[in-house]
Design a protein around this motif. Sequence first.
Motif, short mmCIF file in Angstrom:
data_model
loop_
_atom_site.label_atom_id
_atom_site.label_comp_id
_atom_site.label_asym_id
_atom_site.label_seq_id
_atom_site.Cartn_x
_atom_site.Cartn_y
_atom_site.Cartn_z
N GLY A 1 0.78 -1.23 0.00
CA GLY A 1 0.00 0.00 0.00
C GLY A 1 0.81 1.27 0.00
O GLY A 1 0.25 2.35 0.20
N VAL A 2 2.13 1.18 -0.25
CA VAL A 2 2.96 2.39 -0.26
C VAL A 2 2.74 3.19 -1.53
O VAL A 2 2.64 4.42 -1.50
CB VAL A 2 4.44 2.01 -0.09
N ASP A 3 2.68 2.49 -2.70
CA ASP A 3 2.50 3.16 -3.98
C ASP A 3 1.20 2.72 -4.62
O ASP A 3 0.62 1.68 -4.28
CB ASP A 3 3.65 2.83 -4.94
N SER A 4 0.75 3.51 -5.58
CA SER A 4 -0.48 3.20 -6.31
C SER A 4 -0.20 2.16 -7.39
O SER A 4 0.96 1.85 -7.72
CB SER A 4 -1.05 4.47 -6.94
N TYR A 5 -1.29 1.66 -7.97
CA TYR A 5 -1.15 0.68 -9.05
C TYR A 5 -0.49 1.30 -10.28
O TYR A 5 0.12 0.59 -11.08
CB TYR A 5 -2.52 0.11 -9.42
N LEU A 6 -0.60 2.60 -10.44
CA LEU A 6 -0.01 3.27 -11.59
C LEU A 6 1.51 3.06 -11.63
O LEU A 6 2.09 2.84 -12.70
CB LEU A 6 -0.32 4.77 -11.54
N THR A 7 2.15 3.08 -10.46
CA THR A 7 3.60 2.84 -10.41
C THR A 7 3.93 1.40 -10.81
O THR A 7 4.88 1.16 -11.56
CB THR A 7 4.12 3.11 -8.99
N LEU A 8 3.13 0.44 -10.33
CA LEU A 8 3.35 -0.95 -10.70
C LEU A 8 3.14 -1.16 -12.20
O LEU A 8 3.92 -1.86 -12.86
CB LEU A 8 2.41 -1.85 -9.90
N LEU A 9 2.09 -0.55 -12.73
CA LEU A 9 1.81 -0.70 -14.16
C LEU A 9 2.95 -0.10 -14.99
O LEU A 9 3.36 -0.69 -16.00
CB LEU A 9 0.49 -0.01 -14.50
N ASP A 10 3.46 1.03 -14.57
CA ASP A 10 4.58 1.63 -15.28
C ASP A 10 5.81 0.72 -15.26
O ASP A 10 6.51 0.57 -16.28
CB ASP A 10 4.92 2.99 -14.64
N ALA A 11 6.05 0.08 -14.10
CA ALA A 11 7.19 -0.84 -13.99
C ALA A 11 7.00 -2.06 -14.88
O ALA A 11 7.94 -2.55 -15.52
CB ALA A 11 7.37 -1.26 -12.54
N GLN A 12 5.77 -2.59 -14.95
CA GLN A 12 5.49 -3.74 -15.81
C GLN A 12 5.71 -3.39 -17.28
O GLN A 12 6.33 -4.17 -18.03
CB GLN A 12 4.05 -4.21 -15.59
N ARG A 13 5.19 -2.26 -17.68
CA ARG A 13 5.34 -1.86 -19.08
C ARG A 13 6.79 -1.59 -19.44
O ARG A 13 7.25 -1.95 -20.53
CB ARG A 13 4.50 -0.61 -19.35
N GLN A 14 7.52 -0.99 -18.51
CA GLN A 14 8.93 -0.71 -18.79
C GLN A 14 9.72 -2.01 -18.93
O GLN A 14 10.56 -2.14 -19.83
CB GLN A 14 9.52 0.16 -17.67
N LEU A 15 9.44 -2.99 -18.05
CA LEU A 15 10.14 -4.26 -18.13
C LEU A 15 9.78 -5.00 -19.43
O LEU A 15 10.66 -5.54 -20.10
CB LEU A 15 9.78 -5.12 -16.92
N PHE A 16 8.50 -5.00 -19.78
CA PHE A 16 8.07 -5.68 -21.01
C PHE A 16 8.73 -5.05 -22.23
O PHE A 16 9.25 -5.75 -23.12
CB PHE A 16 6.54 -5.59 -21.11
#
Length: 481
Positions: free
Chosen positions: A425-440
């Motif tokens: 709960g530290v960061d929003s899902y937007l940060t996770l989504l950005d990390a997923q897209r960057q890795l992909f």
Amino acid sequence: MRHSLLSLAVASVLLGGCTMIPDYERPAAPVDAAWPQGDAYSASGAAQTATAAADLGWREFFRDPALQRLVEAALANNRDLRVAALNVEAYRAQHRIQRSELFPSISAGGSGTRQRLPGDLSQTGEATTSGQYSATVGTSAWEIDFFGRLRSLNEQALEQYFATEQARRSTQIALVASVANAYLTLQADEQLLQLTRDTLGTYRKSYALTERSFNVGVADALSLSQARTAVQSAEASLAQYTRLVAQDRNALALLLGGGVPNDLPQGEVLGDDLLAEVPAGLPSELLQRRPDVLQAEHELRAANASIGAARAAFFPNISLTANAGSASSELSGLFDGGSGTWLLQPQINLPIFTAGRLKASLDYAEVQKDIQVASYEKAVQVAFQEVADGLAARTTYEQQLTAQRALVTTSEDYYRLAERRFRTGVDSYLTLLDAQRQLFGAQQQLITDRLNQLASEVNLYKALGGGWHEQTQVATAPAAD
């Protein structure tokens, strides 16, 4: 008579040895004597071995057993290569046809007539019967090549035959490279397809988690919409790579001249040991190593020979018809003593007025030679550019891949950190989504860069004339006395 014909034939051969073909000089290569220098070429001389690239067998260059098998199948079944080989046979036959014009065509013939005249048509008033029989051996309208016209045309046909042989070599070299590139593209797209499947699975898990959080009021509608967008984007990519893999197999099957074998050996996908390094050599070596450059030079030599034929057309054309045999009014006396017969009929034709046709033919031949000179120079320039591009790619792709691998590692760390922070709960899902897209995106780019690097090495091997020999050609040292 026999000695006269023999002397005439010998004289024609001796005089025919001289032609009016201009002395051939290879045009100066319109390229630098060394490969380009600069940051992009800092490692261009790193791969220097005792074996030239053109002598490196494709079995040694392609270390993947599956790729070796595919190249072998393509060389046996590809239709373009088959057409190129048949073109060589066709031009070989044309050369033999043209060469036959240098020699007399000897033929044997026999004829017989028997005629009866009624009395009212006979001078004696009585019916008469007469006959004539003959058997001869000789030549008809044989052009004696005093001024080298036929020899020039023979030289032209020979060079055209040599040019088609080099065209066949170019076709094979291009086919070997095309099969390798098609195979590597198929491997890359299969790897991208698997990566997309894995990424889609991750996106779907994230979407399911976000949906549960939304249902209990923890996540907002924006996070749910962003998660759904990521899934749909990956699904579109999945369909794209599924299509590309199928099309890659179809393209490879076309090159192979048949279906892609299902029992190919499995190796490391886009591994580090797929290809052997090739030495660049010197630019001057391309003149003797590149089949397309050699083809252009043979075509230039053919055009040069055609000038000799055009020049010889200004001079008299001398031909000979000669035969010897036997003739008789009765068939039974055809070969009796005293029945011998012979004919010697030399003929000379001297052009006096042709309304400028001969001069125009010579001008055309000289222009064609100038065109071939330009074509030869262009072939040398294209060869130089392709090798220079390959050397630039060798260095820069190594640097690019090193940086891209580091980016993938960093993106993986970013994704793991973003996932932990989202779950706590530290960061929003937007940060996770950005990390997923960057890795992909980083993983996709790494596969693409690796494919481009391997393709550039294959193209460099092709540009240096490699792909003609199956096994490496080893130069043998001269025996000591």
